[in-house]
Design an enzyme around this catalytic site. Structure first.
Site, PDB file in Angstrom:
ATOM      1  CB  SER A  82       5.721  -4.350  -2.473  1.00 47.95           C
ATOM      2  OG  SER A  82       4.691  -4.399  -1.518  1.00 47.95           O
ATOM      3  CB  SER A 110       4.214   0.463   9.665  1.00 45.88           C
ATOM      4  OG  SER A 110       5.075   0.230  10.699  1.00 45.88           O
ATOM      5  N   GLY A 140       0.846  -1.199   0.000  1.00 44.33           N
ATOM      6  CA  GLY A 140       0.000   0.000   0.000  1.00 44.33           C
ATOM      7  C   GLY A 140       0.879   1.245   0.000  1.00 44.33           C
ATOM      8  CG  LEU A 141      -0.736   4.716  -1.976  1.00 40.48           C
ATOM      9  CD1 LEU A 141      -1.840   5.773  -2.048  1.00 40.48           C
ATOM     10  CD2 LEU A 141       0.276   4.914  -3.099  1.00 40.48           C
ATOM     11  CB  SER A 201      -1.700   2.863   3.036  1.00 40.08           C
ATOM     12  OG  SER A 201      -0.671   1.919   3.203  1.00 40.08           O
TER      13      SER A 201
HETATM   14  N1  LIG Z   1      10.428   8.354  -3.021  1.00 42.67           N
HETATM   15  C1  LIG Z   1       9.821   7.660  -2.057  1.00 42.67           C
HETATM   16  N2  LIG Z   1       8.687   6.970  -2.346  1.00 42.67           N
HETATM   17  C2  LIG Z   1       8.086   6.255  -1.371  1.00 42.67           C
HETATM   18  N3  LIG Z   1       8.529   6.181  -0.085  1.00 42.67           N
HETATM   19  C3  LIG Z   1       9.659   6.848   0.240  1.00 42.67           C
HETATM   20  C4  LIG Z   1      10.338   7.621  -0.729  1.00 42.67           C
HETATM   21  N4  LIG Z   1      11.410   8.184  -0.120  1.00 42.67           N
HETATM   22  C5  LIG Z   1      11.415   7.784   1.159  1.00 42.67           C
HETATM   23  N5  LIG Z   1      10.352   6.978   1.393  1.00 42.67           N
HETATM   24  C6  LIG Z   1      10.133   6.287   2.681  1.00 42.67           C
HETATM   25  O1  LIG Z   1      10.505   4.935   2.430  1.00 42.67           O
HETATM   26  C7  LIG Z   1       9.462   4.038   2.768  1.00 42.67           C
HETATM   27  C8  LIG Z   1       9.136   3.066   1.620  1.00 42.67           C
HETATM   28  O2  LIG Z   1      10.142   2.128   1.484  1.00 42.67           O
HETATM   29  P1  LIG Z   1       9.808   0.712   0.840  1.00 42.67           P
HETATM   30  O3  LIG Z   1      11.065  -0.083   0.954  1.00 42.67           O
HETATM   31  O4  LIG Z   1       8.573   0.183   1.465  1.00 42.67           O
HETATM   32  O5  LIG Z   1       9.506   1.105  -0.678  1.00 42.67           O
HETATM   33  S1  LIG Z   1       9.430   0.161  -1.947  1.00 42.67           S
HETATM   34  O6  LIG Z   1       8.648  -1.035  -1.578  1.00 42.67           O
HETATM   35  O7  LIG Z   1      10.785  -0.187  -2.359  1.00 42.67           O
HETATM   36  O8  LIG Z   1       8.747   0.960  -2.993  1.00 42.67           O
HETATM   37  C9  LIG Z   1       8.232   4.865   3.042  1.00 42.67           C
HETATM   38  O9  LIG Z   1       7.758   4.301   4.252  1.00 42.67           O
HETATM   39  P2  LIG Z   1       6.237   3.973   4.529  1.00 42.67           P
HETATM   40  O10 LIG Z   1       5.659   5.316   4.769  1.00 42.67           O
HETATM   41  O11 LIG Z   1       6.314   3.129   5.758  1.00 42.67           O
HETATM   42  O12 LIG Z   1       5.622   3.251   3.376  1.00 42.67           O
HETATM   43  C10 LIG Z   1       8.736   6.280   3.206  1.00 42.67           C
HETATM   44  O13 LIG Z   1       8.860   6.571   4.583  1.00 42.67           O
HETATM   45  N1  LIG Z   2      -8.035   3.069  10.305  1.00 45.22           N
HETATM   46  C1  LIG Z   2      -6.701   3.189  10.310  1.00 45.22           C
HETATM   47  N2  LIG Z   2      -5.939   2.122   9.980  1.00 45.22           N
HETATM   48  C2  LIG Z   2      -4.577   2.239   9.983  1.00 45.22           C
HETATM   49  N3  LIG Z   2      -3.907   3.382  10.288  1.00 45.22           N
HETATM   50  C3  LIG Z   2      -4.632   4.468  10.611  1.00 45.22           C
HETATM   51  C4  LIG Z   2      -6.053   4.421  10.626  1.00 45.22           C
HETATM   52  N4  LIG Z   2      -6.528   5.648  10.969  1.00 45.22           N
HETATM   53  C5  LIG Z   2      -5.429   6.420  11.174  1.00 45.22           C
HETATM   54  N5  LIG Z   2      -4.300   5.721  10.979  1.00 45.22           N
HETATM   55  C6  LIG Z   2      -2.945   6.297  11.129  1.00 45.22           C
HETATM   56  O1  LIG Z   2      -2.320   6.354   9.848  1.00 45.22           O
HETATM   57  C7  LIG Z   2      -0.903   6.286   9.994  1.00 45.22           C
HETATM   58  C8  LIG Z   2      -0.383   5.185   9.082  1.00 45.22           C
HETATM   59  O2  LIG Z   2       1.030   5.188   9.158  1.00 45.22           O
HETATM   60  P1  LIG Z   2       1.890   3.899   8.929  1.00 45.22           P
HETATM   61  O3  LIG Z   2       1.312   2.742   9.645  1.00 45.22           O
HETATM   62  O4  LIG Z   2       3.313   4.260   9.229  1.00 45.22           O
HETATM   63  O5  LIG Z   2       1.693   3.656   7.355  1.00 45.22           O
HETATM   64  P2  LIG Z   2       2.670   2.955   6.318  1.00 45.22           P
HETATM   65  O6  LIG Z   2       3.470   1.923   7.052  1.00 45.22           O
HETATM   66  O7  LIG Z   2       1.767   2.379   5.286  1.00 45.22           O
HETATM   67  O8  LIG Z   2       3.525   4.077   5.787  1.00 45.22           O
HETATM   68  C9  LIG Z   2      -0.620   6.001  11.459  1.00 45.22           C
HETATM   69  O9  LIG Z   2      -0.296   7.214  12.094  1.00 45.22           O
HETATM   70  C10 LIG Z   2      -1.982   5.475  11.986  1.00 45.22           C
HETATM   71  O10 LIG Z   2      -2.183   5.725  13.347  1.00 45.22           O
END
Ligand SMILES: Nc1ncnc2c1ncn2[C@@H]1O[C@H](COP(=O)(O)OS(=O)(=O)O)[C@@H](OP(=O)(O)O)[C@H]1O
Ligand SMILES: Nc1ncnc2c1ncn2[C@@H]1O[C@H](COP(=O)(O)OP(=O)(O)O)[C@@H](O)[C@H]1O
Length: 201
Positions: free
Chosen positions: A108, A41, A34-35, A38
């Protein structure tokens, strides 16, 4: 000469089935996708806590942490994201082979890489969990302030803004976080694992 010709697979004395018997649950890979923002984690951690309470042997491979170690130096170019996911899926497979319930929480973004991860796992051991949160919701959460920076042009190739995310077509689990609480998402995932006979509750 192709060096792979001189590499031979070793069979192991302690079998996968024997390792599984030790655990009291089946091994599985929960592949969260997911984004950014999203909820991958947050939900993966909450599910792992629940599984741990139930006595399951778990391991969580989470985005930023893996990029600080095993995958240090990889960028967010398409090519490096492919390599990131390839290494993660191979590591996850090793943990699953050891009998654990493994979770991976990475964007991913590419369908082909998720499909490749699925192909290296045994049937039923790859569970794709699509954390489906609209971009505007992720952006309004912006837990790390990255969307703000990406919109300001400070982060190139940012998923959802300047880099693609392929929507999963048939994930085993479809979690809509804008419509349900974290607790409801945990229940949905635990319910699936129970119905699939992976855990007993
Ligand atoms: N350009 C760019 N695009 C997306 N995300 C970015 C980027 N730069 C840094 N970050 C941070 O890196 C986390 C995503 O890393 P991933 O290893 O999950 O990415 S991927 O699966 O290889 O696309 C992502 O973490 P999550 O927010 O937990 O998804 C971001 O915190
Ligand atoms: N219904 C929900 N389900 C999951 N996360 C939520 C929800 N509502 C709010 N959040 C918040 O959204 C954020 C998601 O961040 P995170 O888990 O780090 O996302 P990712 O790992 O996809 O980047 C957290 O701060 C979490 O508390």
């Amino acid at each position: 000469m192709n060096q792979d010709e001189n590499i031979v697979w070793h069979s192991q004395t302690v079998t996968r089935a024997q390792k599984q018997l030790h655990k009291g649950h089946k091994p599985v890979l929960l592949w969260y996708t997911g984004l950014s923002g999203s909820g991958k984690s947050t939900i993966a951690n909450a599910v792992e806590s629940k599984l741990f309470e139930l006595g399951c042997h778990t391991y969580l491979l989470d985005g930023d942490n893996v990029r600080m170690g095993l995958n240090k130096g990889l960028t967010f170019s398409d090519e490096d994201r492919v390599e990131n996911i390839r290494r993660i899926s191979e590591v996850a497979k090793l943990f699953v082979d050891a009998g654990l319930m493994v979770s991976t929480a990475f964007i991913s973004p590419f369908k082909a890489d998720r499909a490749q991860a699925r192909t290296i796992m045994a049937n039923g051991e790859f569970v794709e969990v699509f954390i489906d949160t609209p971009l505007e919701v992720c952006e309004s959460r912006d837990p790390k302030g990255l969307y703000k920076k990406a919109r300001a042009g400070e982060i190139p190739n940012f998923t959802g803004i300047s880099s693609a995310f392929d929507i999963p077509e048939s994930p085993e689990l479809h979690i809509k976080t804008a419509e349900q609480t974290i607790e409801q998402s945990v229940e949905q995932i635990i319910g699936y694992l129970s119905q699939a006979g992976i855990i007993k509750i």
